[in-house]
Design an enzyme around this catalytic site. Structure first.
Site, mmCIF file in Angstrom:
data_model
loop_
_atom_site.group_PDB
_atom_site.id
_atom_site.type_symbol
_atom_site.label_atom_id
_atom_site.label_comp_id
_atom_site.label_asym_id
_atom_site.label_seq_id
_atom_site.Cartn_x
_atom_site.Cartn_y
_atom_site.Cartn_z
ATOM 1 N N ARG A 214 -25.659 122.106 80.206
ATOM 2 C CA ARG A 214 -26.439 121.010 80.800
ATOM 3 C C ARG A 214 -27.012 121.427 82.148
ATOM 4 O O ARG A 214 -28.169 121.126 82.470
ATOM 5 C CB ARG A 214 -25.548 119.771 80.959
ATOM 6 C CG ARG A 214 -25.154 119.128 79.646
ATOM 7 C CD ARG A 214 -24.472 117.797 79.853
ATOM 8 N NE ARG A 214 -23.061 117.909 80.124
ATOM 9 C CZ ARG A 214 -22.096 117.768 79.219
ATOM 10 N NH1 ARG A 214 -22.407 117.530 77.950
ATOM 11 N NH2 ARG A 214 -20.818 117.850 79.556
ATOM 12 N N PHE A 230 -30.280 113.475 70.014
ATOM 13 C CA PHE A 230 -28.833 113.313 69.828
ATOM 14 C C PHE A 230 -28.167 113.228 71.209
ATOM 15 O O PHE A 230 -27.222 113.939 71.514
ATOM 16 C CB PHE A 230 -28.233 114.474 69.023
ATOM 17 C CG PHE A 230 -28.964 114.784 67.736
ATOM 18 C CD1 PHE A 230 -28.735 114.059 66.586
ATOM 19 C CD2 PHE A 230 -29.901 115.822 67.693
ATOM 20 C CE1 PHE A 230 -29.405 114.349 65.411
ATOM 21 C CE2 PHE A 230 -30.574 116.131 66.523
ATOM 22 C CZ PHE A 230 -30.332 115.388 65.377
ATOM 23 N N ASP A 252 -30.669 108.554 70.186
ATOM 24 C CA ASP A 252 -29.411 108.670 69.466
ATOM 25 C C ASP A 252 -29.332 107.554 68.427
ATOM 26 O O ASP A 252 -29.904 106.475 68.625
ATOM 27 C CB ASP A 252 -28.216 108.577 70.419
ATOM 28 C CG ASP A 252 -26.960 109.173 69.810
ATOM 29 O OD1 ASP A 252 -26.710 110.374 70.041
ATOM 30 O OD2 ASP A 252 -26.248 108.458 69.088
ATOM 31 N N ASP A 301 -29.217 118.627 70.534
ATOM 32 C CA ASP A 301 -27.759 118.755 70.634
ATOM 33 C C ASP A 301 -27.109 117.931 69.519
ATOM 34 O O ASP A 301 -26.444 116.924 69.771
ATOM 35 C CB ASP A 301 -27.288 118.262 72.006
ATOM 36 C CG ASP A 301 -25.784 118.407 72.199
ATOM 37 O OD1 ASP A 301 -25.157 119.193 71.462
ATOM 38 O OD2 ASP A 301 -25.234 117.713 73.082
ATOM 39 N N CYS A 341 -22.647 123.054 67.188
ATOM 40 C CA CYS A 341 -21.237 122.987 67.559
ATOM 41 C C CYS A 341 -20.333 123.167 66.347
ATOM 42 O O CYS A 341 -19.133 122.911 66.422
ATOM 43 C CB CYS A 341 -20.917 121.675 68.264
ATOM 44 S SG CYS A 341 -21.216 120.205 67.252
#
Length: 400
Positions: A214, A230, A252, A301, A341
């Site tokens: 970030r 996201f 989101d 993300d 991730c």
């Protein structure tokens, strides 16, 4: 007191011998002696050579999680204190410890447990039977070690509500350990303030692993138009805003996440430049493209599109689609930050997928940075489950 020995088959336990932390059920020859699930055991090779000590759970395919590879190790309170102290000293040397992951399971040689620190609040997630039994000692040692540095823990909340506990024969659980407290905790990271909901937020309440990723996007965002996909509770969007972006749109699919993101924007005085909408990113991006929208910086993300090898093909399609759509929205010479991730989306496959997306939309990518998870989520070599986050920043160029 160790009650039993686990003997592995000849030629097995290769990952353990290479530095790993687990023994699987199909690697075990026999378990002579009396043993209950959750007990400590000694692991020996087919010829009796000691491979170390761990705790056993025959309900799980991952049958033994190793605590030590030393023959003479004694797994007692002093041993737990040593592990906790080593974990804390490592964090002090590598990261901002105001909010950080204090214990990261196998990567801190305490398999199956995660402890996050949000200001003076701890959140614990226990995922294995053996470590669950040791959890009270671990938490006491954490409080003791931190107190030596003048950090007094104000409360502990347990978020052991992941489905994986069911595979260990454990019930899912969340609740206070000790006295109740306000579960909305304010933290500051990279100069940005957040309200972390340790009770109802995702995982332990906040994704600390992206802390320095970030921070890395801040330098790209001053005076820029930014799209954060996201966004969860707005973390990348707020870093863009605090860096001086001209406008930021965070997206989101979670109404709760968007509400928390707006609260965080207000907390930072960024409501005029950072806005959020609740929408499905896969639906929104084609719509923005059709409307001719362009952004200086696009951030992707997404959640893990796969949590198993069986679903990797569909995950690749998802990552390819989202990156293609994101690249189309980047102005010529602008920037794309994109990540995965998922442990099962390995680095080579993720890079290949991004490359295929760029070819499909006729964009040239110039890599600015490749990053992984923050150092408080250490990557333990030979235990590749600890390496999961891949993060790229690219300049996106039109063909000319």
């Amino acid at each position: 007191m160790e009650k039993a020995t686990v003997k592995v088959k000849k030629g097995e336990a290769r990952s353990l011998k290479a530095g790993g932390m687990w023994i699987y059920d199909n690697e075990i020859d026999c378990i002579p002696g009396d043993v209950s699930d959750g007990d400590l055991v000694t692991v020996v090779d087919f010829d009796g050579y000691c491979l170390g000590h761990g705790f056993i759970n025959r309900k799980s395919k991952l049958t033994v999680r190793m605590m030590s590879r030393k023959k003479d190790a004694v797994i007692d309170e002093d041993f737990i204190e040593m592990r906790v102290r080593n974990a804390w000293e490592y964090r002090k040397a590598t990261v901002d410890t105001d909010s950080c992951r204090l214990i990261f399971g196998e990567a801190d040689f305490l398999p199956g447990i995660v402890v996050d620190k949000f200001s003076n609040i701890l959140v614990v997630e226990s995922l294995a039977l053996g470590i669950d039994k040791l959890k009270p000692v671990i938490l006491e040692k954490v409080k003791q070690v931190l107190a030596e540095d003048g950090i007094i823990i104000g409360g502990i909340y347990e978020r052991s509500d992941a489905k994986v506990r069911l595979q260990e024969g454990l019930e899912r659980y969340k609740g206070f350990i000790g006295e109740p407290f306000d579960t909305k905790v304010e933290i500051t990271e990279n100069g940005v303030k957040y309200i972390v909901d340790v009770q109802d937020g995702q995982k332990t309440g906040f994704f600390l692993d992206q802390k320095y990723n970030r921070l890395a996007i801040q330098k790209l965002c001053k005076g820029k138009k930014v799209l954060d996909c996201f966004t969860h509770t707005g973390s990348f969007a707020l870093n863009a805003g605090i860096a001086g972006a001209s406008s930021v749109l965070g997206v989101d699919a979670s109404e709760l996440g968007v509400a928390q993101a707006r609260e965080n924007a207000q907390l930072n005085g960024l409501s005029d430049t950072v806005s959020f909408i609740c929408a499905d990113v896969f639906d929104l991006l084609p719509k923005l493209d059709a409307e001719g929208e362009k952004f200086d910086v696009v951030i992707l993300d997404p959640p893990a599109f796969t949590k198993s090898r069986a679903s990797i093909k569909n995950a690749v399609k998802g990552y390819r689609e989202i990156n293609l759509r994101g690249m189309k929205l980047v102005k010529d010479g602008g920037f794309l930050a994109t990540c995965s991730c998922s442990h099962f989306m390995n680095p080579d496959l993720f890079a290949k997928t991004i490359r295929e997306a760029s070819v499909s939309c006729h964009k040239r990518l110039r890599q600015v940075e490749y990053r992984t998870q923050a150092a408080d989520h250490p990557i333990l070599w030979a235990a590749d489950s600890s390496y999961y986050l891949k993060f790229y920043i690219f300049q996106v160029c039109d063909e000319k």
